[in-house]
Design a protein around this motif. Sequence first.
Motif, PDB file in Angstrom:
ATOM      1  N   LEU A   1      36.706  30.660  58.548  1.00 10.25           N
ATOM      2  CA  LEU A   1      35.689  31.470  57.878  1.00 10.25           C
ATOM      3  C   LEU A   1      36.416  32.396  56.920  1.00 10.25           C
ATOM      4  CD1 LEU A   1      32.692  32.457  57.700  1.00 10.25           C
ATOM      5  CD2 LEU A   1      33.310  34.173  59.429  1.00 10.25           C
ATOM      6  N   VAL A   2      36.062  32.364  55.657  1.00 13.32           N
ATOM      7  CA  VAL A   2      36.779  33.153  54.662  1.00 13.32           C
ATOM      8  C   VAL A   2      35.790  33.937  53.813  1.00 13.32           C
ATOM      9  CG1 VAL A   2      38.683  31.504  54.529  1.00 13.32           C
ATOM     10  CG2 VAL A   2      36.746  31.279  52.955  1.00 13.32           C
ATOM     11  N   MET A   3      36.294  34.976  53.194  1.00 10.08           N
ATOM     12  CA  MET A   3      35.559  35.643  52.120  1.00 10.08           C
ATOM     13  C   MET A   3      36.189  35.181  50.824  1.00 10.08           C
ATOM     14  SD  MET A   3      34.840  39.708  51.446  1.00 10.08           S
ATOM     15  CE  MET A   3      33.799  39.898  52.890  1.00 10.08           C
ATOM     16  N   GLN A   4      35.383  34.797  49.856  1.00 11.01           N
ATOM     17  CA  GLN A   4      35.907  34.262  48.610  1.00 11.01           C
ATOM     18  C   GLN A   4      35.233  34.939  47.431  1.00 11.01           C
ATOM     19  OE1 GLN A   4      35.024  30.184  49.402  1.00 11.01           O
ATOM     20  NE2 GLN A   4      32.863  30.355  48.881  1.00 11.01           N
ATOM     21  N   THR A   5      35.940  34.972  46.324  1.00  8.24           N
ATOM     22  CA  THR A   5      35.425  35.593  45.111  1.00  8.24           C
ATOM     23  C   THR A   5      35.401  34.562  44.000  1.00  8.24           C
ATOM     24  OG1 THR A   5      36.379  37.709  45.774  1.00  8.24           O
ATOM     25  CG2 THR A   5      35.700  37.496  43.491  1.00  8.24           C
ATOM     26  N   ASP A   6      34.211  34.292  43.493  1.00 10.45           N
ATOM     27  CA  ASP A   6      34.053  33.370  42.372  1.00 10.45           C
ATOM     28  C   ASP A   6      34.336  34.139  41.086  1.00 10.45           C
ATOM     29  OD1 ASP A   6      33.325  31.560  40.449  1.00 10.45           O
ATOM     30  OD2 ASP A   6      31.206  31.480  40.985  1.00 10.45           O
ATOM     31  N   ILE A   7      35.443  33.799  40.439  1.00  5.61           N
ATOM     32  CA  ILE A   7      35.790  34.464  39.179  1.00  5.61           C
ATOM     33  C   ILE A   7      35.762  33.442  38.044  1.00  5.61           C
ATOM     34  CG2 ILE A   7      37.062  36.380  40.172  1.00  5.61           C
ATOM     35  CD1 ILE A   7      39.657  34.893  39.655  1.00  5.61           C
ATOM     36  N   SER A   8      34.779  32.538  38.099  1.00  2.00           N
ATOM     37  CA  SER A   8      34.597  31.583  37.003  1.00  2.00           C
ATOM     38  C   SER A   8      34.418  32.348  35.696  1.00  2.00           C
ATOM     39  CB  SER A   8      33.356  30.719  37.263  1.00  2.00           C
ATOM     40  OG  SER A   8      33.509  29.970  38.439  1.00  2.00           O
ATOM     41  N   GLY A   9      35.148  31.938  34.708  1.00  2.00           N
ATOM     42  CA  GLY A   9      35.180  32.650  33.438  1.00  2.00           C
ATOM     43  C   GLY A   9      36.581  33.137  33.134  1.00  2.00           C
ATOM     44  N   ILE A  10      37.393  33.262  34.182  1.00  2.00           N
ATOM     45  CA  ILE A  10      38.778  33.673  33.979  1.00  2.00           C
ATOM     46  C   ILE A  10      39.525  32.614  33.180  1.00  2.00           C
ATOM     47  CG2 ILE A  10      39.836  32.630  36.029  1.00  2.00           C
ATOM     48  CD1 ILE A  10      40.362  36.247  34.835  1.00  2.00           C
ATOM     49  N   GLU A  11      38.958  31.392  33.112  1.00  2.00           N
ATOM     50  CA  GLU A  11      39.580  30.306  32.349  1.00  2.00           C
ATOM     51  C   GLU A  11      39.763  30.660  30.877  1.00  2.00           C
ATOM     52  OE1 GLU A  11      37.048  28.367  35.611  1.00  2.00           O
ATOM     53  OE2 GLU A  11      36.908  30.066  34.244  1.00  2.00           O
ATOM     54  N   LEU A  12      38.915  31.562  30.382  1.00  2.00           N
ATOM     55  CA  LEU A  12      38.977  31.936  28.968  1.00  2.00           C
ATOM     56  C   LEU A  12      40.005  33.035  28.693  1.00  2.00           C
ATOM     57  CD1 LEU A  12      35.165  31.971  28.117  1.00  2.00           C
ATOM     58  CD2 LEU A  12      36.844  30.223  27.516  1.00  2.00           C
ATOM     59  N   ALA A  13      40.548  33.624  29.742  1.00  2.00           N
ATOM     60  CA  ALA A  13      41.484  34.734  29.577  1.00  2.00           C
ATOM     61  C   ALA A  13      42.898  34.212  29.310  1.00  2.00           C
ATOM     62  CB  ALA A  13      41.477  35.612  30.831  1.00  2.00           C
ATOM     63  N   PRO A  14      43.782  35.029  28.748  1.00  2.00           N
ATOM     64  CA  PRO A  14      45.189  34.636  28.591  1.00  2.00           C
ATOM     65  C   PRO A  14      45.821  34.341  29.951  1.00  2.00           C
ATOM     66  CG  PRO A  14      44.700  36.620  27.320  1.00  2.00           C
ATOM     67  CD  PRO A  14      43.506  36.359  28.186  1.00  2.00           C
TER      68      PRO A  14
END
Length: 413
Positions: A205-218
């Motif tokens: 059981l984990v806590m996770q953070t969806d940071i979709s969009g970071i793909e556009l960052a340097p």
Amino acid sequence: MEDVQDAEDLPRIEPSTHVLLHDLGVRRDGDEWIVGRMSTRTFVAMPAAGARAVELLGEGLSVARTERTLRAETGEEFDITDFIRDLAALGFVARIGDRPVPDVEPPRASLPWLRPQQVRFALSPVLPLLVGVLLSAAVAVLVRRPDLLPGYRDLLWSPHGSLVLLSGAAAGWALLFAHELAHLVTARAVGVPGRMRLGTRLQFLVMQTDISGIELAPRRHRLTAYLAGIALNLSVASALVIGLAVTDTGTTAHRLLAAALLLALMPLPFQLMVFTRTDLYFVLQDLTRCRNLYGDGLAYARYVFRRAVRLPRPGGTADADDPSTRLPPHERRAVRLYSVVLVAGTVACLAFMAAVTLPADITLLVRAARGLGPDHGVARNTDSAAVLVTLGGVNVLWLVTRWRDRRSRRSGG
């Protein structure tokens, strides 16, 4: 908001049609371009011609003029009408001609009141240096005082099992929240909304953070966001080591600090299990320049298994094409190597669960259930209740989270 319409429900697209695109981000990634819409967290990889078509359409050029421009620049013919339909299916098109395209409901962000300008410090190059200094100080303390290295006995800081379990659970969840908050804060500093939620990774059981969009960052910002949680754990652990060095051995404060130190360090070995898509998995995926290392690795492993046992693919044959051949050479090599790690790690984890974790949990729960009742003292009843609430609650939460995730995937959510 409504769902995005199917291609056949879209307004008619003529050569003279102009389209209005939503606010899209674009970043070059090798021979391809990452194009995406931050508000809906939808991102795709396109060839250079596709990114150029997005640019031309965004500038207000008509379908016919976009096609002519691309033909003049590349010498090739492009069907911009179909391209616009594909963009609309992704939710990238706001209007076709004078008709709006129904939009999708954007995912909710965690802590929406947190603004990028408030957490810009998370991207400062000074921050990793501070973490490094703190970690170096803790290592220096441990070299001088190796007796401060934690062991499993440090978790048993109290003779009362209920206190150990409840305090450990509270501290563990607090550290887990802080770990994910570090990811969220760093991503928010880049302008990525981010969302924290519970999830499952195999039996965990984990806590996770969806940071979709970071793909556009340097790349530096991407890696900072991926490694922020590990840096948080190491910083907390380093501060606790220094705290241990200045407190007297045997005191309650010293025992509590030692227990907290072990709790801060315990999640770090889990990060090496890249087959469960840990933080280090995303670092590995970024460094190997793979689009979907886990998904492609799983597809390749299934292909190899079906070929080995000659099982027909659903709706196909046992001799279906190798899915990795469609990938660029550098991705193909990484995916095939990762598939070995994926299969071996998954088998080892499930075997450990069947042989150790599950029997231990069942034994503890049975003992706790037997320890309840008027025939036992207050201390025994309290300890048994604590075990049932803590251990039983975690297992129930895992089942509920697993069921929710599977239902969400089936519904396309």
